[in-house]
Design a protein around this motif. Structure first.
Motif, PDB file in Angstrom:
ATOM      1  N   ARG A 281      35.324  42.055  34.630  1.00 50.10           N
ATOM      2  CA  ARG A 281      35.937  43.154  34.269  1.00 50.10           C
ATOM      3  C   ARG A 281      36.630  43.846  35.646  1.00 50.10           C
ATOM      4  O   ARG A 281      37.546  44.806  35.533  1.00 50.10           O
ATOM      5  CB  ARG A 281      35.263  44.243  33.473  1.00 50.10           C
ATOM      6  CG  ARG A 281      34.963  43.369  32.010  1.00 50.10           C
ATOM      7  CD  ARG A 281      36.315  43.460  31.267  1.00 50.10           C
ATOM      8  NE  ARG A 281      35.980  42.992  29.913  1.00 50.10           N
ATOM      9  CZ  ARG A 281      36.113  41.651  29.665  1.00 50.10           C
ATOM     10  NH1 ARG A 281      36.398  40.800  30.607  1.00 50.10           N
ATOM     11  NH2 ARG A 281      35.861  41.095  28.361  1.00 50.10           N
ATOM     12  N   SER A 282      35.509  44.048  36.609  1.00 48.94           N
ATOM     13  CA  SER A 282      35.711  44.811  37.872  1.00 48.94           C
ATOM     14  C   SER A 282      35.239  44.150  38.885  1.00 48.94           C
ATOM     15  O   SER A 282      34.260  43.390  39.102  1.00 48.94           O
ATOM     16  CB  SER A 282      35.364  46.465  37.622  1.00 48.94           C
ATOM     17  OG  SER A 282      34.029  46.189  37.506  1.00 48.94           O
TER      18      SER A 282
ATOM     19  N   ASN B  74      46.191  39.613  39.735  1.00 51.69           N
ATOM     20  CA  ASN B  74      46.077  41.256  39.177  1.00 51.69           C
ATOM     21  C   ASN B  74      46.432  41.056  37.870  1.00 51.69           C
ATOM     22  O   ASN B  74      46.055  41.797  37.216  1.00 51.69           O
ATOM     23  CB  ASN B  74      46.692  42.014  40.004  1.00 51.69           C
ATOM     24  CG  ASN B  74      46.813  43.427  39.622  1.00 51.69           C
ATOM     25  OD1 ASN B  74      47.545  43.766  38.863  1.00 51.69           O
ATOM     26  ND2 ASN B  74      45.563  44.068  39.754  1.00 51.69           N
ATOM     27  N   SER B  75      47.500  40.181  37.377  1.00 51.66           N
ATOM     28  CA  SER B  75      48.115  40.164  36.055  1.00 51.66           C
ATOM     29  C   SER B  75      47.100  39.786  35.217  1.00 51.66           C
ATOM     30  O   SER B  75      46.874  39.996  33.866  1.00 51.66           O
ATOM     31  CB  SER B  75      49.074  39.236  35.875  1.00 51.66           C
ATOM     32  OG  SER B  75      48.898  37.939  36.188  1.00 51.66           O
TER      33      SER B  75
ATOM     34  N   TYR C 249      43.390  39.538  36.060  1.00 52.95           N
ATOM     35  CA  TYR C 249      42.154  40.532  36.269  1.00 52.95           C
ATOM     36  C   TYR C 249      42.645  41.967  37.033  1.00 52.95           C
ATOM     37  O   TYR C 249      42.337  42.051  38.056  1.00 52.95           O
ATOM     38  CB  TYR C 249      41.010  39.622  37.194  1.00 52.95           C
ATOM     39  CG  TYR C 249      40.736  38.612  36.803  1.00 52.95           C
ATOM     40  CD1 TYR C 249      39.888  38.400  35.569  1.00 52.95           C
ATOM     41  CD2 TYR C 249      41.298  37.141  37.337  1.00 52.95           C
ATOM     42  CE1 TYR C 249      39.507  36.942  35.211  1.00 52.95           C
ATOM     43  CE2 TYR C 249      40.784  35.943  37.017  1.00 52.95           C
ATOM     44  CZ  TYR C 249      40.078  35.917  35.641  1.00 52.95           C
ATOM     45  OH  TYR C 249      39.662  34.506  35.452  1.00 52.95           O
ATOM     46  N   PRO C 250      43.015  42.659  36.012  1.00 52.03           N
ATOM     47  CA  PRO C 250      43.752  43.866  36.597  1.00 52.03           C
ATOM     48  C   PRO C 250      42.872  45.098  37.126  1.00 52.03           C
ATOM     49  O   PRO C 250      43.130  45.922  37.699  1.00 52.03           O
ATOM     50  CB  PRO C 250      44.423  44.503  35.305  1.00 52.03           C
ATOM     51  CG  PRO C 250      43.787  43.902  34.222  1.00 52.03           C
ATOM     52  CD  PRO C 250      43.362  42.642  34.527  1.00 52.03           C
ATOM     53  N   GLN C 251      41.489  44.883  36.882  1.00 58.74           N
ATOM     54  CA  GLN C 251      40.548  45.864  37.081  1.00 58.74           C
ATOM     55  C   GLN C 251      40.047  45.462  38.672  1.00 58.74           C
ATOM     56  O   GLN C 251      39.298  46.169  38.994  1.00 58.74           O
ATOM     57  CB  GLN C 251      39.418  46.085  36.258  1.00 58.74           C
ATOM     58  CG  GLN C 251      39.764  46.372  34.761  1.00 58.74           C
ATOM     59  CD  GLN C 251      40.542  47.774  34.823  1.00 58.74           C
ATOM     60  OE1 GLN C 251      40.024  48.696  35.402  1.00 58.74           O
ATOM     61  NE2 GLN C 251      41.786  47.791  34.085  1.00 58.74           N
ATOM     62  N   ILE C 252      40.134  44.216  39.243  1.00 59.44           N
ATOM     63  CA  ILE C 252      39.788  43.781  40.386  1.00 59.44           C
ATOM     64  C   ILE C 252      40.662  44.598  41.730  1.00 59.44           C
ATOM     65  O   ILE C 252      41.825  44.631  41.468  1.00 59.44           O
ATOM     66  CB  ILE C 252      39.826  42.365  40.672  1.00 59.44           C
ATOM     67  CG1 ILE C 252      38.931  41.673  39.589  1.00 59.44           C
ATOM     68  CG2 ILE C 252      39.037  41.906  42.067  1.00 59.44           C
ATOM     69  CD1 ILE C 252      37.491  41.793  39.730  1.00 59.44           C
ATOM     70  N   THR C 253      40.269  45.031  42.702  1.00 60.96           N
ATOM     71  CA  THR C 253      40.625  45.709  43.693  1.00 60.96           C
ATOM     72  C   THR C 253      40.632  45.266  44.869  1.00 60.96           C
ATOM     73  O   THR C 253      39.507  44.256  44.930  1.00 60.96           O
ATOM     74  CB  THR C 253      40.068  47.216  43.896  1.00 60.96           C
ATOM     75  OG1 THR C 253      38.717  47.213  43.968  1.00 60.96           O
ATOM     76  CG2 THR C 253      40.468  47.986  42.552  1.00 60.96           C
TER      77      THR C 253
ATOM     78  N   HIS D 267      35.465  44.497  43.753  1.00 57.78           N
ATOM     79  CA  HIS D 267      36.375  44.568  44.917  1.00 57.78           C
ATOM     80  C   HIS D 267      36.154  43.402  45.820  1.00 57.78           C
ATOM     81  O   HIS D 267      35.211  42.922  46.232  1.00 57.78           O
ATOM     82  CB  HIS D 267      36.068  46.111  45.481  1.00 57.78           C
ATOM     83  CG  HIS D 267      36.867  46.231  46.776  1.00 57.78           C
ATOM     84  ND1 HIS D 267      38.150  46.919  46.530  1.00 57.78           N
ATOM     85  CD2 HIS D 267      36.632  46.117  48.146  1.00 57.78           C
ATOM     86  CE1 HIS D 267      38.675  47.109  47.696  1.00 57.78           C
ATOM     87  NE2 HIS D 267      38.002  46.527  48.546  1.00 57.78           N
TER      88      HIS D 267
END
Length: 307
Positions: free
Chosen positions: A89-90, A114-115, A117-121, A92
């Motif tokens: 889910r998240s 990102n499309s 896994y949108p929560q990865i920064t 960095h």
């Protein structure tokens, strides 16, 4: 997903008894025994010595047991990774790359990633190859994308792609029709190169040592943006791999001709991660995406010249 025989056989070996194994597995003794007998018939050797007191492994049985346990352990590790991916889910990821990778290739990879896994920064920085290796080895950077001609002992190479250095030029340049170039072909021509070449210890300078006098470089720069504009304007020829100019080359706005020099022809760009720490699920997933994207590029030949 895996043969019930492996689970049955593993448990029988642990218990030393088909009856006890069946109780643990919550199946009948007949079911366990039939499965093992069927496998023995298939492979043509006995796996168990059956006695009134229980069972012992034959030599063949010990070999099969080792295979079963390796397979079952690998399956459990795979399930854990799949669970991590499903629950991802998240997170960095710190990425450090040579400048050319940040033009087209890496942005496209990150947008696609990102499309899903949108929560990865992400943090993305550029550096010279030696600095990237050091950053990955020290843990400052999670993923490095760099030349792999001088691998730091503290990193592991996840994947590599051949990416020879050659000459980037406009299709209307007189040399654009050539399939390859020698060092002597560059005499008197104005070149644009990476800024690290000023120290006379870059991979290009090492390759040219003893072959030709210093190149007639009229611009050193640490950004491909400046180099690209000078080449497109016809003011200089670039000494680079194709990777940072890939879109322009495919659009025939620029072309690439390899240099016939072994060190430069055999260069590779790779994805590197720390050898001292484990790879997290986000890093593993992104590393695989970078690997697939690199594999899809044709970087090892002249391409394309004048149409």
């Amino acid at each position: 997903m895996h043969s019930t025989f492996m689970r049955y056989f593993d448990e029988v070996a642990r218990q030393g008894s088909i009856r006890k194994a069946a109780a643990v597995l919550n199946v009948s003794s007949t079911t366990v025994n039939r499965k093992i007998i069927a496998t023995e018939k298939t492979i043509g050797v006995l796996l168990l010595e059956r006695t009134p007191e229980g069972v012992t492994l034959t030599d063949a049985g010990r070999i099969v047991l080792e295979h079963c346990r390796e397979t079952l352990n690998g399956y459990e590790r795979t399930k854990m990774m799949l669970d991590d991916i499903r629950d991802l889910r998240s997170g960095h990821i710190n990425i450090c790359a040579i400048d050319s990778v940040t033009y087209g290739l890496l942005p496209r990879i990150l947008l696609d990633f990102n499309s899903v896994y949108p929560q990865i920064t992400y943090s993305v920085t550029t550096a010279q190859p030696d600095d990237i290796m050091e950053a990955v080895a020290s843990g400052i950077c999670d993923i490095g994308i760099t030349f792999t001609f001088d691998v730091h002992p503290g990193v592991r190479i996840i994947s590599e792609k051949g990416a020879p250095i050659g000459i980037i030029m406009r299709p209307d340049h007189p040399l654009a029709t050539r399939s390859s170039l020698s060092i002597s072909d560059l005499d008197g021509l104005k070149l644009v190169r990476t800024v690290d070449a000023r120290g006379r210890n870059s991979i290009i300078d090492q390759a040219f040592t003893g072959i030709a006098p210093s190149l007639s470089t009229n611009c050193f720069t640490d950004t491909l943006h400046v180099a690209k504009h000078m080449i497109l304007a016809g003011r200089s020829l670039g000494v680079y791999t194709q990777i940072g100019f890939y879109d322009e080359i495919q659009q025939r706005r620029l072309c690439f001709v390899p240099l016939q020099q072994d060190v430069l022809l055999n260069l590779k760009i790779g994805v590197v991660m720390s050898a001292a720490s484990g790879i997290s699920p986000p890093e593993r997933l992104l590393g695989n995406e970078i690997k697939r994207a690199l594999a899809g590029l044709r970087l090892d030949a002249a391409a394309p010249g004048p149409s």
